[in-house]
Scaffold this active site. Structure first.
Site, PDB file in Angstrom:
ATOM      1  N   HIS A 206      13.202  73.040  51.997  1.00 25.35           N
ATOM      2  CA  HIS A 206      11.551  73.228  52.051  1.00 25.35           C
ATOM      3  C   HIS A 206      10.345  72.775  52.610  1.00 25.35           C
ATOM      4  O   HIS A 206      10.462  72.519  53.771  1.00 25.35           O
ATOM      5  CB  HIS A 206      11.664  72.594  50.424  1.00 25.35           C
ATOM      6  CG  HIS A 206      10.212  73.401  49.521  1.00 25.35           C
ATOM      7  ND1 HIS A 206       9.181  74.065  50.313  1.00 25.35           N
ATOM      8  CD2 HIS A 206       8.997  72.905  48.062  1.00 25.35           C
ATOM      9  CE1 HIS A 206       8.159  74.300  49.289  1.00 25.35           C
ATOM     10  NE2 HIS A 206       7.874  73.441  48.142  1.00 25.35           N
ATOM     11  N   HIS A 245      12.814  83.325  55.254  1.00 28.27           N
ATOM     12  CA  HIS A 245      11.879  82.883  54.011  1.00 28.27           C
ATOM     13  C   HIS A 245      13.120  84.018  52.911  1.00 28.27           C
ATOM     14  O   HIS A 245      13.141  84.598  53.091  1.00 28.27           O
ATOM     15  CB  HIS A 245      11.192  83.270  54.833  1.00 28.27           C
ATOM     16  CG  HIS A 245       9.998  82.745  53.949  1.00 28.27           C
ATOM     17  ND1 HIS A 245       9.257  83.253  52.209  1.00 28.27           N
ATOM     18  CD2 HIS A 245       9.427  81.868  53.741  1.00 28.27           C
ATOM     19  CE1 HIS A 245       8.371  82.744  51.264  1.00 28.27           C
ATOM     20  NE2 HIS A 245       7.959  81.815  53.102  1.00 28.27           N
ATOM     21  N   ASP A 296       7.113  76.088  58.839  1.00 28.61           N
ATOM     22  CA  ASP A 296       7.563  75.298  59.798  1.00 28.61           C
ATOM     23  C   ASP A 296       7.648  74.795  61.048  1.00 28.61           C
ATOM     24  O   ASP A 296       7.835  74.104  62.135  1.00 28.61           O
ATOM     25  CB  ASP A 296       8.272  75.096  58.932  1.00 28.61           C
ATOM     26  CG  ASP A 296       8.061  74.499  56.949  1.00 28.61           C
ATOM     27  OD1 ASP A 296       7.320  73.802  57.304  1.00 28.61           O
ATOM     28  OD2 ASP A 296       8.712  74.846  56.435  1.00 28.61           O
TER      29      ASP A 296
HETATM   30  N1  COA Z   1      19.802  79.288  59.194  1.00 28.77           N
HETATM   31  C1  COA Z   1      20.829  80.254  59.856  1.00 28.77           C
HETATM   32  N2  COA Z   1      20.960  81.458  59.166  1.00 28.77           N
HETATM   33  C2  COA Z   1      20.354  81.198  58.038  1.00 28.77           C
HETATM   34  C3  COA Z   1      19.202  80.217  57.291  1.00 28.77           C
HETATM   35  C4  COA Z   1      18.404  79.719  58.660  1.00 28.77           C
HETATM   36  N3  COA Z   1      17.327  79.435  58.831  1.00 28.77           N
HETATM   37  N4  COA Z   1      18.714  81.192  56.613  1.00 28.77           N
HETATM   38  C5  COA Z   1      19.542  81.304  55.855  1.00 28.77           C
HETATM   39  N5  COA Z   1      20.402  81.891  56.850  1.00 28.77           N
HETATM   40  C6  COA Z   1      21.344  82.818  56.738  1.00 28.77           C
HETATM   41  C7  COA Z   1      22.409  82.373  55.159  1.00 28.77           C
HETATM   42  O1  COA Z   1      23.037  81.935  55.512  1.00 28.77           O
HETATM   43  C8  COA Z   1      22.389  83.891  54.757  1.00 28.77           C
HETATM   44  O2  COA Z   1      23.658  84.092  55.227  1.00 28.77           O
HETATM   45  P1  COA Z   1      25.014  84.783  54.580  1.00 28.77           P
HETATM   46  O3  COA Z   1      24.774  85.958  53.644  1.00 28.77           O
HETATM   47  O4  COA Z   1      25.954  85.205  55.501  1.00 28.77           O
HETATM   48  O5  COA Z   1      25.976  83.367  53.680  1.00 28.77           O
HETATM   49  C9  COA Z   1      21.304  84.127  54.959  1.00 28.77           C
HETATM   50  O6  COA Z   1      20.877  84.023  55.480  1.00 28.77           O
HETATM   51  C10 COA Z   1      20.268  84.738  53.942  1.00 28.77           C
HETATM   52  O7  COA Z   1      20.618  83.178  52.940  1.00 28.77           O
HETATM   53  P2  COA Z   1      20.230  82.479  51.809  1.00 28.77           P
HETATM   54  O8  COA Z   1      20.544  81.290  51.779  1.00 28.77           O
HETATM   55  O9  COA Z   1      20.590  83.550  50.646  1.00 28.77           O
HETATM   56  O10 COA Z   1      18.357  83.262  51.548  1.00 28.77           O
HETATM   57  P3  COA Z   1      17.656  82.292  50.649  1.00 28.77           P
HETATM   58  O11 COA Z   1      16.503  82.942  50.386  1.00 28.77           O
HETATM   59  O12 COA Z   1      18.192  81.773  49.955  1.00 28.77           O
HETATM   60  O13 COA Z   1      16.934  81.123  51.195  1.00 28.77           O
HETATM   61  C11 COA Z   1      15.628  79.149  52.875  1.00 28.77           C
HETATM   62  C12 COA Z   1      15.944  80.788  51.608  1.00 28.77           C
HETATM   63  C13 COA Z   1      14.207  79.261  53.404  1.00 28.77           C
HETATM   64  C14 COA Z   1      15.575  78.048  52.054  1.00 28.77           C
HETATM   65  C15 COA Z   1      16.622  80.305  54.010  1.00 28.77           C
HETATM   66  O14 COA Z   1      16.413  80.690  54.910  1.00 28.77           O
HETATM   67  C16 COA Z   1      17.217  78.284  54.760  1.00 28.77           C
HETATM   68  O15 COA Z   1      17.376  77.353  54.159  1.00 28.77           O
HETATM   69  N6  COA Z   1      15.501  78.070  55.921  1.00 28.77           N
HETATM   70  C17 COA Z   1      15.962  76.811  56.153  1.00 28.77           C
HETATM   71  C18 COA Z   1      15.261  75.773  56.431  1.00 28.77           C
HETATM   72  C19 COA Z   1      13.736  75.985  56.019  1.00 28.77           C
HETATM   73  O16 COA Z   1      13.137  76.973  57.482  1.00 28.77           O
HETATM   74  N7  COA Z   1      12.794  75.969  54.673  1.00 28.77           N
HETATM   75  C20 COA Z   1      11.653  76.108  55.194  1.00 28.77           C
HETATM   76  C21 COA Z   1      11.331  77.386  54.140  1.00 28.77           C
HETATM   77  S1  COA Z   1       9.628  78.253  54.633  1.00 28.77           S
END
Ligand code: COA
Length: 358
Positions: A206, A245, A296
Site C-alpha cells: 500500500h 493496481h 507511488d
Molecule cells: N510487479 C510484478 N508483478 C506484478 C505486480 C508488480 N508490481 N503487480 C501485479 N503483478 C502480477 C502478479 O504477480 C500477478 O501475477 P500472476 O498472475 O502471474 O500471479 C498478477 O500481476 C496479478 O496481480 P495480483 O497480485 O493478483 O493483483 P492485486 O490486485 O492483488 O494486487 C497490487 C494489486 C497493487 C497489490 C499489486 O499490483 C502490487 O503488489 N503492486 C506493487 C505494490 C504497489 O505498488 N502498491 C501500491 C498500490 S497503489
C-alpha cells in the site's frame, strides 16, 4: 473462495466521497475530476471538500487555512515523547504514536478532525528536527518544505508538493481507508480510526510502495542496468513496487500528472538520469507485464528531487490521506452499520477432544 480473495471485486458499501476507476479509468473527488483539482485547487481546499462535502469559497478557504495554522501546536507531552523516539525509528511509527498520544491528551472533541489534518506534518517534523517548529505558513506544502529545509521553498517545489498532496488525498475503499471505516463502524474515537489507517498504510503493498520504488530506481546506474535488473526480478517473480493496481485496469489517472512533475524536477535538479531510469522501468513493465505505474512510482522521484528523504515518503502520504480517512470516518458515522462480514470456514470438521493422558 478464490473470487473473494482480498475482497477483490466486492462492493463493500456506499460512498459519496470519490469514484475510482469507473470503467477502468478516472478518479473523482465528490464529483470533481482529479485533473481539474490538481490544476486549479490547493491541498487545503481539497481537504475541506473531502471532509465537509463542498469546495470552500475564497473566504471559507482563508478561514480554514488560518484555522489549520492556528491548531498546529502540540501539547508539551507530545513534543517530549517525540523527542524521546530514536532516530532509527520508522517515521510511520512516529506518526502513529504521535496521533495516538494526542488522543490521550486531547480526547475527541469538535476540533479533532481539523487538528489531526493540521498536526500530522508537525508530528513528523518535530521528531525529525528535534526542535520546536513555529511557522505560520498557511499552505501545508510551503510549511512542510520550509520546516524541512530551513528556508522558503522555490514556488515550483511547493506547488509540486501541493499537487502531490491533492493526488494522494483520497482513493475510495483502499485498504487503509477501509480499515479506518471498520474502526469507525464500532463507534470508536477518531484517533483510533486514524491510527488504524496509518498502521495499514505502512505496508509495502500500500503506502510503503513509494519508498520501495525510490530504492529500486536508485539501484541502477543507467537504463541498461535498469532493463536487465527489472527483467531479472520479473523472471524471479519479484514484485516491482509502484506498478499495478487492484482497481484501475488501463492506467492510474494520477500517474501522468506526477510523471510530468518528476520530469521537470529532475531537469531542474540535474537528475535526468534518474528520470530516464524510471522511464525505462516503466517501459519494461509495460512490454513484459502490461503493468502501468501507479501514483507511488513517479511520486517517489518527485519527493526525491525536492530533497525529501526516502523514509519520509510514506509519511507524506499520511499527511495527505488523513483527509480522506477523516471524510470516510464522518461518512461511516453518518450512516453507521457495524462492519462485520462472514468468513468461509476451511478448518477441521467438528471432532472430539483427545483422551486425557494425565
Ligand atoms: N510487479 C510484478 N508483478 C506484478 C505486480 C508488480 N508490481 N503487480 C501485479 N503483478 C502480477 C502478479 O504477480 C500477478 O501475477 P500472476 O498472475 O502471474 O500471479 C498478477 O500481476 C496479478 O496481480 P495480483 O497480485 O493478483 O493483483 P492485486 O490486485 O492483488 O494486487 C497490487 C494489486 C497493487 C497489490 C499489486 O499490483 C502490487 O503488489 N503492486 C506493487 C505494490 C504497489 O505498488 N502498491 C501500491 C498500490 S497503489
Amino acid at each position: 473462495m478464490k473470487e473473494t480473495q482480498g475482497l477483490a471485486g466486492v462492493t463493500a458499501g456506499d460512498t459519496a466521497i470519490s469514484t475510482v476507476g469507473k470503467s477502468g479509468v478516472g478518479l473523482t473527488y465528490r464529483g470533481y475530476d482529479i485533473h481539474d483539482l490538481a490544476n486549479h485547487s490547493s491541498f487545503e481546499a481539497v481537504a475541506y471538500l473531502l471532509i465537509y462535502g463542498e469546495l470552500p469559497d475564497a473566504e471559507l478557504l482563508k478561514n480554514y487555512q488560518e484555522k489549520l495554522a492556528k491548531l498546529r501546536v502540540l501539547p508539551e507531552k507530545v513534543t517530549a515523547c517525540l523527542n524521546s523516539i530514536p532516530e532509527s525509528a520508522n517515521p510511520m511509527d512516529v506518526l502513529r504514536t504521535g496521533i495516538s498520544l494526542l488522543g490521550t491528551l486531547e480526547p475527541e472533541n469538535p476540533e479533532s478532525f481539523d487538528k489531526i489534518v493540521s498536526v500530522a506534518p508537525l508530528i513528523l517534523l518535530t521528531w525529525l528536527k528535534k526542535q520546536e517548529i513555529k511557522l505560520s505558513e498557511k499552505s501545508t506544502a510551503v510549511y512542510f518544505l520550509k520546516a524541512l529545509h530551513g528556508s522558503s521553498p522555490d514556488p515550483f517545489y511547493s506547488r509540486a508538493l501541493d499537487i502531490s498532496l491533492i493526488l494522494y488525498a483520497e482513493h475510495e475503499f483502499n485498504a487503509s481507508t477501509f480499515a479506518a471505516r471498520v474502526t469507525a463502524s464500532t463507534l470508536s474515537d477518531v484517533y483510533s480510526c486514524i491510527t488504524t489507517g496509518i498502521g495499514t498504510l505502512r505496508g509495502v503493498l500500500h503506502g510503503g510502495a513509494n519508498e520501495e520504488a525510490m530504492k529500486l530506481i536508485q539501484r541502477f546506474s543507467d537504463i541498461h542496468s535498469a532493463e536487465q535488473g527489472v527483467k531479472k526480478s520479473l523472471s524471479e517473480k519479484k514484485l516491482i513496487m509502484g506498478f499495478g493496481h487492484r482497481v484501475y485496469t488501463k492506467e492510474d489517472p494520477r500517474s501522468a500528472v506526477v510523471k510530468e512533475l518528476a520530469r521537470k524536477l529532475a531537469d531542474k535538479t540535474q537528475q535526468q538520469n534518474l528520470f530516464l531510469i524510471a522511464e525505462k522501468i516503466e517501459q519494461i513493465m509495460w512490454t513484459e507485464k502490461k503493468l502501468f505505474p501507479n501514483l507511488d512510482f513517479y511520486s517517489a522521484l518527485v519527493y526525491h528531487c525536492m530533497g525529501i528523504p526516502t523514509e519520509l515518503f510514506t509519511p507524506m502520504f499520511v499527511i495527505s490521506r488523513v483527509t480522506g480517512w477523516l471524510a470516510h470516518v464522518r461518512e461511516q458515522r453518518a450512516h453507521n452499520k457495524l462492519i462485520r462480514p462472514l468468513a468461509n470456514y476451511i478448518g477441521p470438521q467438528p471432532r472430539s477432544l483427545p483422551m486425557q493422558t494425565t
